[in-house]
Design a protein around this motif. Structure first.
Motif, PDB file in Angstrom:
ATOM      1  N   CYS A 430       0.933  -1.135  -0.208  1.00  0.00           N
ATOM      2  CA  CYS A 430      -0.045   0.093   0.056  1.00  0.00           C
ATOM      3  C   CYS A 430       0.777   1.223   0.022  1.00  0.00           C
ATOM      4  O   CYS A 430       1.631   1.428   0.853  1.00  0.00           O
ATOM      5  N   GLY A 431       0.396   2.103  -0.844  1.00  0.00           N
ATOM      6  CA  GLY A 431       1.415   3.429  -0.951  1.00  0.00           C
ATOM      7  C   GLY A 431       1.167   4.117   0.184  1.00  0.00           C
ATOM      8  O   GLY A 431       0.211   4.161   0.829  1.00  0.00           O
ATOM      9  N   ASN A 432       2.110   5.347   0.145  1.00  0.00           N
ATOM     10  CA  ASN A 432       2.004   6.446   1.111  1.00  0.00           C
ATOM     11  C   ASN A 432       1.221   7.674   0.500  1.00  0.00           C
ATOM     12  O   ASN A 432       1.284   8.940   0.977  1.00  0.00           O
ATOM     13  N   ASP A 433       0.407   7.538  -0.578  1.00  0.00           N
ATOM     14  CA  ASP A 433      -0.210   8.672  -1.253  1.00  0.00           C
ATOM     15  C   ASP A 433      -1.663   8.486  -1.022  1.00  0.00           C
ATOM     16  O   ASP A 433      -2.308   8.763  -2.096  1.00  0.00           O
ATOM     17  N   PHE A 434      -2.083   8.500   0.065  1.00  0.00           N
ATOM     18  CA  PHE A 434      -3.702   8.309   0.279  1.00  0.00           C
ATOM     19  C   PHE A 434      -4.273   9.458  -0.198  1.00  0.00           C
ATOM     20  O   PHE A 434      -3.847  10.623   0.118  1.00  0.00           O
ATOM     21  N   THR A 435      -5.006   9.332  -0.883  1.00  0.00           N
ATOM     22  CA  THR A 435      -6.190  10.393  -1.406  1.00  0.00           C
ATOM     23  C   THR A 435      -7.644  10.495  -1.243  1.00  0.00           C
ATOM     24  O   THR A 435      -8.119   8.930  -1.332  1.00  0.00           O
ATOM     25  N   VAL A 436      -8.295  11.110  -1.150  1.00  0.00           N
ATOM     26  CA  VAL A 436      -9.945  10.937  -0.974  1.00  0.00           C
ATOM     27  C   VAL A 436     -10.493  11.629  -2.084  1.00  0.00           C
ATOM     28  O   VAL A 436     -10.185  12.672  -2.818  1.00  0.00           O
ATOM     29  N   ARG A 437     -11.435  10.734  -2.841  1.00  0.00           N
ATOM     30  CA  ARG A 437     -12.062  11.209  -3.945  1.00  0.00           C
ATOM     31  C   ARG A 437     -13.569  11.462  -3.695  1.00  0.00           C
ATOM     32  O   ARG A 437     -14.202  10.824  -3.072  1.00  0.00           O
ATOM     33  N   PRO A 438     -14.030  12.527  -4.625  1.00  0.00           N
ATOM     34  CA  PRO A 438     -15.456  12.692  -4.312  1.00  0.00           C
ATOM     35  C   PRO A 438     -16.167  11.602  -5.234  1.00  0.00           C
ATOM     36  O   PRO A 438     -16.028  11.406  -6.340  1.00  0.00           O
ATOM     37  N   ILE A 439     -17.529  11.092  -4.482  1.00  0.00           N
ATOM     38  CA  ILE A 439     -18.560  10.200  -4.995  1.00  0.00           C
ATOM     39  C   ILE A 439     -19.570  11.070  -5.047  1.00  0.00           C
ATOM     40  O   ILE A 439     -20.270  11.478  -3.861  1.00  0.00           O
ATOM     41  N   PRO A 447     -37.613   3.783  -2.037  1.00  0.00           N
ATOM     42  CA  PRO A 447     -37.352   4.393  -3.376  1.00  0.00           C
ATOM     43  C   PRO A 447     -36.054   4.778  -3.233  1.00  0.00           C
ATOM     44  O   PRO A 447     -35.246   4.912  -2.078  1.00  0.00           O
ATOM     45  N   MET A 448     -35.126   4.727  -4.465  1.00  0.00           N
ATOM     46  CA  MET A 448     -33.777   4.845  -4.554  1.00  0.00           C
ATOM     47  C   MET A 448     -33.355   6.300  -3.836  1.00  0.00           C
ATOM     48  O   MET A 448     -34.024   7.275  -4.377  1.00  0.00           O
ATOM     49  N   GLN A 449     -32.440   6.380  -3.261  1.00  0.00           N
ATOM     50  CA  GLN A 449     -31.850   7.597  -2.769  1.00  0.00           C
ATOM     51  C   GLN A 449     -30.350   7.800  -3.452  1.00  0.00           C
ATOM     52  O   GLN A 449     -29.462   6.678  -3.366  1.00  0.00           O
ATOM     53  N   SER A 450     -30.069   8.554  -3.910  1.00  0.00           N
ATOM     54  CA  SER A 450     -28.798   9.081  -4.717  1.00  0.00           C
ATOM     55  C   SER A 450     -28.059  10.010  -3.581  1.00  0.00           C
ATOM     56  O   SER A 450     -28.513  11.080  -3.066  1.00  0.00           O
ATOM     57  N   MET A 451     -26.804   9.860  -3.047  1.00  0.00           N
ATOM     58  CA  MET A 451     -26.149  10.357  -2.010  1.00  0.00           C
ATOM     59  C   MET A 451     -24.756  10.592  -2.591  1.00  0.00           C
ATOM     60  O   MET A 451     -24.067   9.989  -3.406  1.00  0.00           O
ATOM     61  N   ILE A 452     -24.126  11.781  -1.838  1.00  0.00           N
ATOM     62  CA  ILE A 452     -22.743  12.386  -2.362  1.00  0.00           C
ATOM     63  C   ILE A 452     -21.816  11.722  -0.975  1.00  0.00           C
ATOM     64  O   ILE A 452     -22.304  11.732   0.083  1.00  0.00           O
ATOM     65  N   MET A 453     -20.724  11.304  -1.187  1.00  0.00           N
ATOM     66  CA  MET A 453     -19.832  11.048  -0.161  1.00  0.00           C
ATOM     67  C   MET A 453     -18.638  11.031  -0.464  1.00  0.00           C
ATOM     68  O   MET A 453     -18.038  11.488  -1.735  1.00  0.00           O
ATOM     69  N   GLY A 454     -17.433  10.765   0.322  1.00  0.00           N
ATOM     70  CA  GLY A 454     -16.126  10.449  -0.086  1.00  0.00           C
ATOM     71  C   GLY A 454     -15.705   9.054  -0.104  1.00  0.00           C
ATOM     72  O   GLY A 454     -16.324   8.450   0.561  1.00  0.00           O
ATOM     73  N   ASN A 455     -14.797   8.877  -0.920  1.00  0.00           N
ATOM     74  CA  ASN A 455     -14.327   7.292  -0.859  1.00  0.00           C
ATOM     75  C   ASN A 455     -12.530   7.572  -0.944  1.00  0.00           C
ATOM     76  O   ASN A 455     -12.194   8.374  -1.734  1.00  0.00           O
TER      77      ASN A 455
END
Length: 470
Positions: A430-439, A447-455
């Motif tokens: 595992c690298g040392n370049d940890f990055t959080v990306r937007p979802i 009913p379907m719910q669309s959500m924003i989050m980070g991963n």
């Protein structure tokens, strides 16, 4: 937050309790959204919208009841909705709902916005990025969609909590399409976070991202296909973020573990495996709503639970799931602060906030140099996952051969495939370049719910099957 809406929320709690409910909470929410769509330097549309209302959840006769009211004009509207929700609560539930006890919180939180966004600034940035993309050879189309939302959320419940959170989300979606000799290729990216314009203008400038995606789309025109083989794969942080989301984040949601989502969104491949080894010792996974500026950053969830970092997997051992107040009682543990709804119109569900593979201590270049033969997988595209998140395939935007530690030929239309336990057991760096990306478009529920989050996560190395679809 509109004070009238907050006052109606407080009155709703009082009225519900007078009807004899066991518990009640109300979410008063207001969202203003502004968006610009630019195609090939032409402004196609500018959209603005405002949405406000109340979501009311209660327990009566041992079962949940729910109702929502959009832009209420009087308390009579709310009373009628609550009456209906109470009347329709099930009287035949075999097992009465029990919830984990919660502390009372009274707080107002204003998230930082360093540079206030505006429609004019969105247009300026969008047109600039569109020009950069179209200046690249072989590019025939650019689509730029910058948008932001200003959000106010007020939560109150029958236990005495009153929590207000005010925040802005700033996002830009960009797509570059190249075409030559009958071949079309595209590269896209989503950038941004919780905050103001600084989320796309500071750090790595969005103009540089526009240049990167257009150049890569152009290069893919002459890229080769990958033959199907099981091989060493090195995955960059952007691809890892989607892998984490689909194969580690969703199975961590306790409602999936319990099978309550099987009818429409799936279960969990590691059901019943708490305390067991499910990956290599290099695999550490956590969910953390406290990561600042991530789209999954918040202080209290939609049940009024204070957020915290939750360790899900430690050195390959499954430790915990994501819990709400109800499932925490079933699992004899604590809620993790992961109960969220898309907006006031929906019942909250257990949702990831910012689920990530933990950082390693390896330089990503060294991880690649150790590979005699393999493939570097870059940037998320489309996932295809079975109901238990066990068998998976995820396409990447582009890939590159690794030969004797060197990155060589570019590959297109590549899909990566594996099974969850085999792949996670194979992770050896595992690298040392940890990055959080937007979802920005995670779907769940009925009913379907669309959500924003980070991963997020770092560069990782393991074994998987790759092939090109052509």
């Amino acid at each position: 937050m509109n004070s009238d809406l907050c006052e109606l929320a407080d009155k709703g709690i009082k009225y519900a309790m007078e009807l004899g409910v066991h518990y009640c909470d109300v979410r008063a929410e207001k969202q203003d959204k502004k968006s610009v769509l630019i195609e090939n330097k032409d402004i196609e549309n500018i959209k603005t919208s405002t949405d406000a209302g109340l979501g009311i959840r209660l327990i009566k006769n041992g079962a949940w009841g729910f109702c929502s009211v959009t832009d209420p004009k009087s308390f009579e509207e709310i009373k009628n909705k609550i009456d209906h929700a109470v009347k329709n609560s099930s009287r035949h539930r075999k097992k009465k709902i029990e919830t984990y006890s919660s502390t009372v919180n009274n707080v107002k939180i204003d998230f930082p916005v360093l540079k206030k966004p505006s429609i004019e600034k969105l247009m300026e940035i969008g047109l600039d990025c569109s020009q950069i993309i179209l200046d690249t050879p072989k590019i025939i189309r650019s689509v730029i969609n910058p948008w932001y939302t200003e959000n106010s959320k007020y939560f109150t419940n029958s236990e005495g909590s009153k929590i207000e959170q005010n925040f802005t989300d700033m996002i830009i979606d960009m797509n570059a399409v190249a075409h030559d000799s009958g071949i079309t290729q595209s590269i896209n990216t989503t950038e941004g976070g919780r905050g103001g314009l600084e989320q796309i203008t500071d750090k790595e400038k969005i103009q540089q991202k526009a240049k990167e995606i257009s150049q890569k789309a152009s290069e893919l025109i002459i890229a080769k296909f990958a033959k199907e083989e099981q091989t060493t794969v090195v995955m960059n942080p952007d691809f890892v973020s989607l892998l984490t989301h689909e194969i580690l984040g969703h199975p961590s949601e306790a409602d999936r573990v319990l099978g309550k989502e099987m009818a429409w969104a799936g279960g969990a491949w590691w059901k019943g495996k708490i305390g067991e080894k499910i990956g290599s010792e290099n695999l550490n996974v956590f969910d953390d709503p406290t990561i600042k500026e991530s789209l999954g950053w918040y202080f209290f969830d939609d049940e009024g639970i204070k957020t915290q970092k939750t360790t899900l997997v430690e050195n390959g051992i499954l430790k915990k799931h994501l819990q709400n107040r109800e499932t925490a009682q079933i699992f004899n543990t604590e809620p993790t602060g992961n109960m969220r709804a898309t907006n006031y119109r929906f019942m909250p569900l257990i949702r990831m906030a910012c689920t990530c593979i933990g950082n390693g201590d390896r330089n990503p270049d060294e991880i690649i140099k150790e590979v005699k033969k393999g493939i570097l997988i870059s940037n998320m595209k489309i996932p295809s996952i079975d109901m238990k998140r066990y068998n998976w395939s995820i396409s990447c935007q582009y890939a590159q051969k690794i030969e004797n530690g060197e990155i060589t030929g570019l590959l297109r239309d590549v899909i990566v495939m594996g099974t969850a336990p085999e792949f996670f057991a194979s992770i050896n760096a595992c690298g040392n370049d940890f990055t959080v990306r937007p979802i920005t478009n995670c779907g769940k529920g009925d009913p379907m719910q669309s959500m924003i989050m980070g991963n997020g996560g770092p560069t990782i190395r393991g074994i998987a099957t790759v092939k090109s679809v052509n």
